[in-house]
Design a protein around this motif. Structure first.
Motif, short mmCIF file in Angstrom:
data_model
loop_
_atom_site.label_atom_id
_atom_site.label_comp_id
_atom_site.label_asym_id
_atom_site.label_seq_id
_atom_site.Cartn_x
_atom_site.Cartn_y
_atom_site.Cartn_z
N ARG A 4 0.83 -1.21 0.00
CA ARG A 4 0.00 0.00 0.00
C ARG A 4 0.87 1.26 0.00
O ARG A 4 0.57 2.21 -0.73
N SER A 17 -7.62 8.58 -1.60
CA SER A 17 -8.98 8.42 -1.05
C SER A 17 -9.83 7.56 -1.98
O SER A 17 -10.62 6.72 -1.51
N ASN A 20 -8.78 3.95 -1.52
CA ASN A 20 -9.29 3.43 -0.26
C ASN A 20 -10.80 3.15 -0.33
O ASN A 20 -11.27 2.13 0.16
N LYS A 21 -11.54 4.05 -0.96
CA LYS A 21 -12.99 3.87 -1.08
C LYS A 21 -13.29 2.63 -1.93
O LYS A 21 -14.22 1.88 -1.62
N GLN A 23 -11.47 -0.08 -2.13
CA GLN A 23 -11.24 -1.26 -1.30
C GLN A 23 -12.32 -1.42 -0.23
O GLN A 23 -12.79 -2.53 0.01
N GLU A 24 -12.72 -0.31 0.38
CA GLU A 24 -13.74 -0.37 1.43
C GLU A 24 -15.08 -0.89 0.90
O GLU A 24 -15.83 -1.52 1.63
N THR A 25 -15.38 -0.60 -0.35
CA THR A 25 -16.67 -0.97 -0.93
C THR A 25 -16.59 -2.19 -1.85
O THR A 25 -17.60 -2.57 -2.45
N LYS A 27 -16.66 -5.18 -1.26
CA LYS A 27 -17.63 -6.21 -0.87
C LYS A 27 -18.92 -6.08 -1.67
O LYS A 27 -19.54 -7.08 -2.01
N TYR A 28 -19.32 -4.85 -1.98
CA TYR A 28 -20.54 -4.65 -2.78
C TYR A 28 -20.33 -5.14 -4.22
O TYR A 28 -21.19 -5.80 -4.79
N GLU A 106 -4.73 -6.28 -1.63
CA GLU A 106 -4.18 -4.96 -1.33
C GLU A 106 -3.87 -4.11 -2.56
O GLU A 106 -3.75 -2.89 -2.43
#
Length: 181
Positions: A4, A17, A20-21, A23-25, A27-28, A106
């Motif tokens: 990273r 940002s 990161n967004k 990776q955070e999402t 799952k959807y 990652e």
């Protein structure tokens, strides 16, 4: 090497940002794609993941080369993303377009799918489009053949605006629950 930190080393705060967004999402994206793979008649026009491909210099202490490219035919086992590399690299030479690749989670920096002329995801695309004026955005969208819409309104799941509950549970899952009870 911290993957990273390597990926982030030369990027703007806004692009980090966006990474990161994504990776955070993710799952959807994976939930939507998993259900897509179960459909008899596919609903998606495309489903892509963008990864950072890293190549160390063979005889130099320079920073590694990093190139961001899209993959299709996505599979994900919880830790490793795999698929077919769509782009021909411009800077690195350790992968080629058409190759089946495997990368750690990652290195995912973006994802998107398109269905019924609506784009979901596309965080790095939208961040880039924010820097463009209206004319440049239209030209950019035309080069993809996709209307990416408002760069400040990124959707994660199908029909999210009319059915925000789809963020909690996929509609196909809800319909199948009765058959298990």
């Amino acid at each position: 090497m911290n993957i990273r930190n390597t990926i982030f080393s030369n990027e703007s705060h806004e692009m980090i940002s966006a990474f990161n967004k994504a990776q955070e999402t993710f799952k959807y994206f994976w939930r939507e794609l998993s259900w897509e793979y179960r459909r008899i008649i596919p609903a998606f026009d495309l489903a892509y993941v963008k990864c950072a491909f890293i190549q160390e210099h063979s005889n130099s202490s320079d920073s590694p080369l990093i190139e961001y490219m899209w993959i299709s035919q996505i599979d994900f086992d919880g830790t490793t993303i795999s698929g077919q590399l769509m782009n021909q690299p411009n800077y690195i030479d350790n992968v080629q377009a058409g190759e089946i690749i495997e990368q750690p989670f990652e290195v995912i920096v973006d994802w998107m799918f398109l269905t019924q002329d609506q784009v979901y995801g596309g965080f790095t695309i939208q961040e880039y489009r924010k820097q463009l004026n209206d004319s440049e955005r239209k030209e950019y969208d035309a080069s993809w053949g996709i209307n990416f819409g408002d760069p400040n309104n990124i959707l994660f799941v199908y029909d999210q605006e009319e059915h925000p509950e789809n963020l909690i549970e996929h509609p196909m899952c809800e319909k199948m629950l009765d058959s298990f009870l």
